[in-house]
Motif scaffolding. Structure first.
Motif, PDB file in Angstrom:
ATOM      1  N   ARG A  61      42.755  42.761  24.660  1.00  0.00           N
ATOM      2  CA  ARG A  61      41.509  41.783  25.242  1.00  0.00           C
ATOM      3  C   ARG A  61      41.963  41.038  26.086  1.00  0.00           C
ATOM      4  NH1 ARG A  61      39.169  43.188  21.007  1.00  0.00           N
ATOM      5  NH2 ARG A  61      37.784  44.002  22.502  1.00  0.00           N
ATOM      6  N   ASP A  68      40.957  44.304  28.302  1.00  0.00           N
ATOM      7  CA  ASP A  68      39.449  44.085  29.135  1.00  0.00           C
ATOM      8  C   ASP A  68      39.183  43.344  30.082  1.00  0.00           C
ATOM      9  OD1 ASP A  68      39.596  46.200  27.645  1.00  0.00           O
ATOM     10  OD2 ASP A  68      38.627  45.593  25.152  1.00  0.00           O
ATOM     11  N   ALA A  69      39.296  41.922  29.140  1.00  0.00           N
ATOM     12  CA  ALA A  69      38.873  41.188  30.294  1.00  0.00           C
ATOM     13  C   ALA A  69      39.200  40.782  31.993  1.00  0.00           C
ATOM     14  CB  ALA A  69      39.523  39.099  29.564  1.00  0.00           C
ATOM     15  N   ILE A  70      41.117  41.455  32.314  1.00  0.00           N
ATOM     16  CA  ILE A  70      40.456  41.460  33.332  1.00  0.00           C
ATOM     17  C   ILE A  70      39.316  43.016  33.823  1.00  0.00           C
ATOM     18  CG2 ILE A  70      41.894  42.128  35.325  1.00  0.00           C
ATOM     19  CD1 ILE A  70      43.687  40.633  33.012  1.00  0.00           C
ATOM     20  N   ALA A 102      37.066  43.302  33.255  1.00  0.00           N
ATOM     21  CA  ALA A 102      35.411  43.121  33.430  1.00  0.00           C
ATOM     22  C   ALA A 102      35.812  42.483  35.053  1.00  0.00           C
ATOM     23  CB  ALA A 102      34.968  41.960  33.539  1.00  0.00           C
ATOM     24  N   PHE A 103      36.388  42.599  35.701  1.00  0.00           N
ATOM     25  CA  PHE A 103      36.454  41.863  37.185  1.00  0.00           C
ATOM     26  C   PHE A 103      36.396  43.469  37.909  1.00  0.00           C
ATOM     27  CE2 PHE A 103      38.439  38.234  35.291  1.00  0.00           C
ATOM     28  CZ  PHE A 103      38.629  37.372  36.411  1.00  0.00           C
ATOM     29  N   PRO A 104      35.708  43.376  38.357  1.00  0.00           N
ATOM     30  CA  PRO A 104      35.560  44.352  39.633  1.00  0.00           C
ATOM     31  C   PRO A 104      37.161  44.708  40.258  1.00  0.00           C
ATOM     32  CG  PRO A 104      33.425  43.684  40.173  1.00  0.00           C
ATOM     33  CD  PRO A 104      34.655  42.633  38.726  1.00  0.00           C
ATOM     34  N   ILE A 147      38.350  44.784  43.610  1.00  0.00           N
ATOM     35  CA  ILE A 147      38.092  43.939  45.097  1.00  0.00           C
ATOM     36  C   ILE A 147      37.703  42.611  44.935  1.00  0.00           C
ATOM     37  CG2 ILE A 147      35.726  44.549  45.215  1.00  0.00           C
ATOM     38  CD1 ILE A 147      37.799  44.420  48.345  1.00  0.00           C
ATOM     39  N   LEU A 148      36.896  42.076  43.181  1.00  0.00           N
ATOM     40  CA  LEU A 148      36.785  41.449  43.208  1.00  0.00           C
ATOM     41  C   LEU A 148      37.867  39.918  42.264  1.00  0.00           C
ATOM     42  CD1 LEU A 148      34.544  38.896  42.907  1.00  0.00           C
ATOM     43  CD2 LEU A 148      34.063  39.004  41.177  1.00  0.00           C
ATOM     44  N   LEU A 149      38.910  41.365  41.506  1.00  0.00           N
ATOM     45  CA  LEU A 149      40.298  40.122  40.899  1.00  0.00           C
ATOM     46  C   LEU A 149      40.918  39.906  42.317  1.00  0.00           C
ATOM     47  CD1 LEU A 149      41.305  39.251  39.043  1.00  0.00           C
ATOM     48  CD2 LEU A 149      42.505  42.080  38.863  1.00  0.00           C
ATOM     49  N   LEU A 157      40.256  39.634  45.492  1.00  0.00           N
ATOM     50  CA  LEU A 157      39.666  38.237  46.304  1.00  0.00           C
ATOM     51  C   LEU A 157      40.044  37.122  45.793  1.00  0.00           C
ATOM     52  CD1 LEU A 157      35.853  38.639  47.502  1.00  0.00           C
ATOM     53  CD2 LEU A 157      37.853  38.960  48.599  1.00  0.00           C
ATOM     54  N   LEU A 158      39.832  36.932  44.316  1.00  0.00           N
ATOM     55  CA  LEU A 158      40.034  35.676  43.571  1.00  0.00           C
ATOM     56  C   LEU A 158      41.887  35.448  43.932  1.00  0.00           C
ATOM     57  CD1 LEU A 158      39.789  34.938  39.429  1.00  0.00           C
ATOM     58  CD2 LEU A 158      42.234  34.644  40.611  1.00  0.00           C
ATOM     59  N   PHE A 159      43.077  36.289  44.273  1.00  0.00           N
ATOM     60  CA  PHE A 159      43.888  36.396  44.113  1.00  0.00           C
ATOM     61  C   PHE A 159      44.477  35.287  45.678  1.00  0.00           C
ATOM     62  CE2 PHE A 159      44.653  38.806  40.178  1.00  0.00           C
ATOM     63  CZ  PHE A 159      45.490  37.689  39.554  1.00  0.00           C
ATOM     64  N   THR A 164      35.107  38.084  25.549  1.00  0.00           N
ATOM     65  CA  THR A 164      35.542  38.597  26.147  1.00  0.00           C
ATOM     66  C   THR A 164      35.409  37.263  27.334  1.00  0.00           C
ATOM     67  OG1 THR A 164      34.994  40.583  26.126  1.00  0.00           O
ATOM     68  CG2 THR A 164      35.947  40.725  28.516  1.00  0.00           C
ATOM     69  N   VAL A 181      37.770  35.542  29.704  1.00  0.00           N
ATOM     70  CA  VAL A 181      37.788  35.843  31.369  1.00  0.00           C
ATOM     71  C   VAL A 181      37.954  34.558  32.517  1.00  0.00           C
ATOM     72  CG1 VAL A 181      36.191  35.992  33.051  1.00  0.00           C
ATOM     73  CG2 VAL A 181      36.511  38.355  31.720  1.00  0.00           C
ATOM     74  N   THR A 185      29.468  48.001  37.945  1.00  0.00           N
ATOM     75  CA  THR A 185      30.164  46.917  38.283  1.00  0.00           C
ATOM     76  C   THR A 185      30.769  46.890  39.625  1.00  0.00           C
ATOM     77  OG1 THR A 185      30.617  47.170  36.185  1.00  0.00           O
ATOM     78  CG2 THR A 185      32.381  46.072  37.510  1.00  0.00           C
ATOM     79  N   ILE A 243      32.916  34.090  41.268  1.00  0.00           N
ATOM     80  CA  ILE A 243      33.838  35.244  40.379  1.00  0.00           C
ATOM     81  C   ILE A 243      32.745  34.824  38.849  1.00  0.00           C
ATOM     82  CG2 ILE A 243      35.628  35.791  38.858  1.00  0.00           C
ATOM     83  CD1 ILE A 243      36.414  34.681  42.053  1.00  0.00           C
ATOM     84  N   VAL A 279      28.787  41.696  35.381  1.00  0.00           N
ATOM     85  CA  VAL A 279      28.791  43.175  34.853  1.00  0.00           C
ATOM     86  C   VAL A 279      29.499  43.033  33.511  1.00  0.00           C
ATOM     87  CG1 VAL A 279      31.633  43.735  34.827  1.00  0.00           C
ATOM     88  CG2 VAL A 279      30.670  42.628  36.762  1.00  0.00           C
TER      89      VAL A 279
END
Lengths: 265, 272, 315
Positions: A109, A112-114, A116-118, A120-122, A124-126, C14, C18, C247, C285, C292
């Protein structure tokens, strides 16, 4: 017959392109070229010539040695990224795929959630949390790449864990760890190899994008993405400034793309 | 052409060209099919029987395959007529059913659309007329609750039902010739006998000639008047079924007959 | 119907995971928002007062749910740098990025589906070979570089648009769409090549299916077989890909906005990252992730509509 011939061509082309890039990077390390960060105002926007094959940039720095150095750092960053992604991806995927149950459910789960982030966006978040910089990019992209590897490895382990050879090994008293590492892992390598190659390409593109946005490798150290973002302002005046770093990225991605194509079933 | 002859195949040779060395899979194939008769074509897998059948149905792609000889239907050589002419015969005068009814049906289309399709291609009937025809043919192939079946997808039906749907699709244009390529091989024995009986019934009612391809000699024995035995691309023996079975001339045919299990399937099918 | 419901519930879970992940990540690492707002030389009294005011002394989960419910009401918090509501900052930017993503998506579909069909139909033909080679190359071009190339060719050489120029959708909708077209093309091209490759491969493998032979045996033309039978089967893996591509398109628009100088979500996101303006970063974000997730859910539902076997297995 036809298709395998095509795959062979892809393999040869891929290896050749990669070799050319490797040679190129190696030349940058061995040949006594100008310091990529050396500034010379008299050479500002010098056109390509024998002395400066790729020309010079807005600070009079030599583009050739900067592209070489930038390719090298892109290569290293992509390598590091893929390493982090595969290493943790294998551990998470193997454990969840092999044991299943609640841990699998929860981890998947989260995965799956991670997912969901493209990626490059993830990343950027980091970066926004860790701050810009080379190591931060490796960590950020590496983490962003874990879920996709974990997913692939999990699928393979899930498929293999009920196969006869695993049952057989169990009957013979092999420990779970032994079964996972000695028996199942080698069987997943083929699928893994392909995703490593694709992952490497995605890492190259992601790193270039991050540098392009100014949050990757920090100046004055050369990076292909940043060179492109600087070159954008002088597109008409010095198209060679944008052309060569762009070509370097394309060749790197093309080589590994062709190679991964030839490994597809 | 001789009276009552529907289809005449002479000297059919099929060669493959997708490898470096061309490979011949069918040699000098001859076949005469008369109105309303059932002819069996037997042989082990790889003997070229399916290839010949596909060639007759016009389903061998033309690029990597070379075909020599003639396939005469209705005064036309199917091997040399245009694509368009061939298409107007396919599914209309000559239709075909296959071994695997599940994969032979389109998984994402409803049964109704699949059975109705030949009507859309070959006729100008309106919507209601087409519906009537589909319903009629589904009843004729003895499907229970045809109104429900036509709204379903192939994966929702049993193997026997799927093959009945295939037969309905093939028979909806009332073709002169039905080519049945191992239509019962993928089915249970009890379903097999039902399908064979259905084919017999359609043959009797509609006078459709059937070319029945099988590796199961006892089935062929119970169904066909004449039989052709193929081996390695050649027809090794042919003649009335009884004669071939009772007095096989070729060593290969003898072996095939000897390999039939002792239970007399002929009786099972004939006396039911 | 039950399938759609199940998908919606999974999506909600989800979303919670998230948002929780984002919230905790920012709260653990970003440090004290009070200091971020007031600066490091603020007096302890003022900091404490602000912490009280912002409920920063509550447990993290309670703060998370407060933030989540505010988010659902449309209250995205206050920007550290500009001291104005985040929603005011980004609301008029969402249509810009969304238009670009939708346009890129449409372009991708419009380019890839006809090409995929054509190349699979004439396998080994001249167009097929050219497309395969072009595909491999375009696939290797990062979107910002294709953006630079497009700027150079269409902007500088052909002068079809002014590089770096932009008109707002509220003043000149047609001009806005025109300025959106080239960035959309830059995002769409690499994705379209992948879609062509996938659709071609998918169609090529369908050619060997038994049902294709059946379709021919009914007297269908090749086009009839392709459009009436194969396409619906071959499109299934492509639908999954298109969802994933959307996405990437949304994420890719962040970068391409920079190339073309378009003031969308990407520009605010990047300036907020360098200013460490966390509420803005978080909000953007979360918004992109929700886009997405909704896309993914729609893809699953569309997939189940196209493939009758899915909902059947689910029953």
């Amino acid at each position: 017959m036809k298709t395998s011939k095509k795959k062979n061509i892809n393999f040869i082309l891929g290896i050749s392109v990669i070799s050319v890039m490797a040679l190129f990077i190696l030349c940058g390390k061995i040949l006594p070229l100008r310091d990529p960060n050396a500034i010379d105002a008299s050479l500002k926007f010098a056109s390509p010539s024998l002395k400066h094959p790729f020309g010079c940039d807005n600070f009079g720095r030599e583009i050739l040695s900067r592209v070489m150095e930038g390719s090298f750092s892109t290569f290293l960053i992509a390598l590091g990224t893929v390493f982090i992604g595969t290493f943790f991806g294998i551990i998470i995927g193997a454990l969840t795929g092999y044991f299943g149950g609640v841990v699998d459910e929860v981890l998947m789960r989260i995965n799956d959630a991670i997912f969901a982030f493209p990626s490059i966006l993830l990343a950027l978040l980091f970066i926004s949390l860790l701050g810009p910089g080379t190591y931060q990019v490796v960590i950020a992209l590496g983490i962003a790449f874990i879920p996709s590897f974990a997913r692939i490895v999990r699928g393979e382990f899930l498929k293999n864990r009920n196969m006869d050879y695993v049952k057989c090994a169990k009957l013979l008293g092999a420990s779970d760890l032994r079964i996972m590492v000695i028996h199942i892992l080698p069987n997943t390598l083929k699928v893994l190899l392909n995703s490593v190659l694709i992952g490497f390409n995605n890492a190259v593109l992601a790193e270039a994008s991050m540098s392009f946005l100014g949050i990757g490798v920090q100046p004055p150290d050369p990076s292909l993405g940043r060179m492109l973002s600087e070159a954008q302002a002088y597109l008409f005046k010095a198209p060679n400034y944008a052309l060569f770093p762009g070509l370097a990225i394309i060749l790197m991605v093309l080589g590994f793309g062709l190679l991964s194509d030839s490994f597809e079933k | 052409m001789e009276n009552g002859v529907l289809l005449e195949v002479t000297d059919l040779n099929i060669e493959f060209h997708d490898h470096i060395i061309p490979e011949t899979v069918v040699y000098d194939f001859d076949l005469t099919l008369r109105e309303g008769e059932i002819v069996g074509l037997v042989g082990e897998s790889g003997s070229g029987k399916s290839m010949s059948a596909l060639a007759i149905a016009g389903l061998l792609s033309r690029k990597d395959m070379k075909k020599r000889g003639q396939i005469y239907y209705d005064g036309k050589d199917l091997l040399s007529i245009s694509r368009n002419e061939l298409r107007s015969i396919q599914g209309n005068d000559i239709s075909m059913i296959f071994q695997e009814p599940l994969t032979s049906l389109n998984p994402v289309k409803k049964i109704y659309d699949q059975v109705e399709e030949p009507l859309r291609i070959h006729t100008e009937l309106d919507k209601e007329q087409r519906y009537e025809k589909v319903l009629k043919i589904l009843k004729e192939v003895e499907l229970d609750d045809p109104e429900h079946v036509m709204k379903q997808y192939p994966h929702e039906l049993s193997g026997g039902m799927r093959q009945r749907v295939m037969i309905a699709t093939a028979m909806i244009m009332e073709p002169k010739i039905l080519i049945a390529d191992e239509p019962t091989t993928a089915l249970d024995v009890t379903i097999q006998s039902q399908i064979v009986k259905l084919l017999k019934k359609l043959n009797a009612q509609r006078k459709t000639a059937i070319l029945f391809i099988s590796h199961d000699l006892s089935l062929v024995n119970s169904l066909c008047e004449r039989v052709l035995v193929m081996k390695d691309g050649y027809i090794v023996e042919s003649g009335p079924t009884k004669q071939v079975f009772n007095d096989p001339k070729e060593e290969y045919t003898k072996k095939l007959i000897a390999a039939i299990p002792k239970i007399d399937m002929t009786k099972v099918y004939r006396n039911e | 119907m039950r399938y759609a419901l199940k998908k919606i519930v999974t999506m909600m879970i989800t979303v919670i995971v998230v948002t929780l992940f984002v919230y905790i990540a920012f709260n653990l690492i970003s440090g004290d928002p009070a200091i971020s707002m007031l600066g490091t030389n603020a007096t302890p009294e003022r900091l404490n007062a602000l912490r009280e005011e912002m409920h920063l002394n509550d447990p993290v989960l309670i703060r998370y749910f407060r933030w989540l419910f505010a988010l659902i009401r449309g209250d995205l918090g206050v920007s550290y740098s500009y001291k104005i509501g985040v929603s005011d900052m980004i609301m008029d930017k969402i249509p810009v990025t969304a238009t670009m993503a939708v346009m890129a998506f449409v372009l991708m579909v419009v380019i890839s589906i006809p090409l995929g069909i054509h190349t699979s139909k004439y396998q080994g033909g001249v167009i097929d070979r050219v497309i395969i080679i072009l595909n491999q190359i375009i696939m290797s071009i990062p979107p910002f570089f294709s953006g630079i190339l497009i700027t150079f060719i269409f902007g500088r050489v052909l002068k079809l648009f002014t590089p770096g120029g932009y008109v707002s959708y509220s003043t000149d909708p047609a001009g806005f769409l025109w300025y959106m077209f080239f960035p959309s093309l830059a995002i769409a091209l690499p994705k379209a090549t992948m879609a062509v490759k996938l659709l071609r491969g998918s169609l090529v493998s369908e050619y060997n299916m038994d049902y294709v032979r059946t379709a021919y045996s009914k007297g269908n033309t090749t086009n009839g077989v392709i459009y009436k039978h194969m396409l619906k089967n071959a499109i299934l893996p492509v639908i999954t890909f298109l969802g994933m591509a959307l996405t990437d398109i949304i994420a890719g628009s962040i970068i391409v906005e920079q190339v073309f100088g378009i003031p969308g979500l990407g520009r605010i996101l990047l300036s907020s990252i360098s200013n460490r303006d966390y509420p803005v970063v978080m909000a953007i974000i979360v918004i992109i992730c929700c886009m997405v997730l909704v896309v993914n859910m729609l893809v699953d539902i569309i997939y189940s509509l196209v493939d009758p076997r899915i909902s059947f297995e689910d029953k």
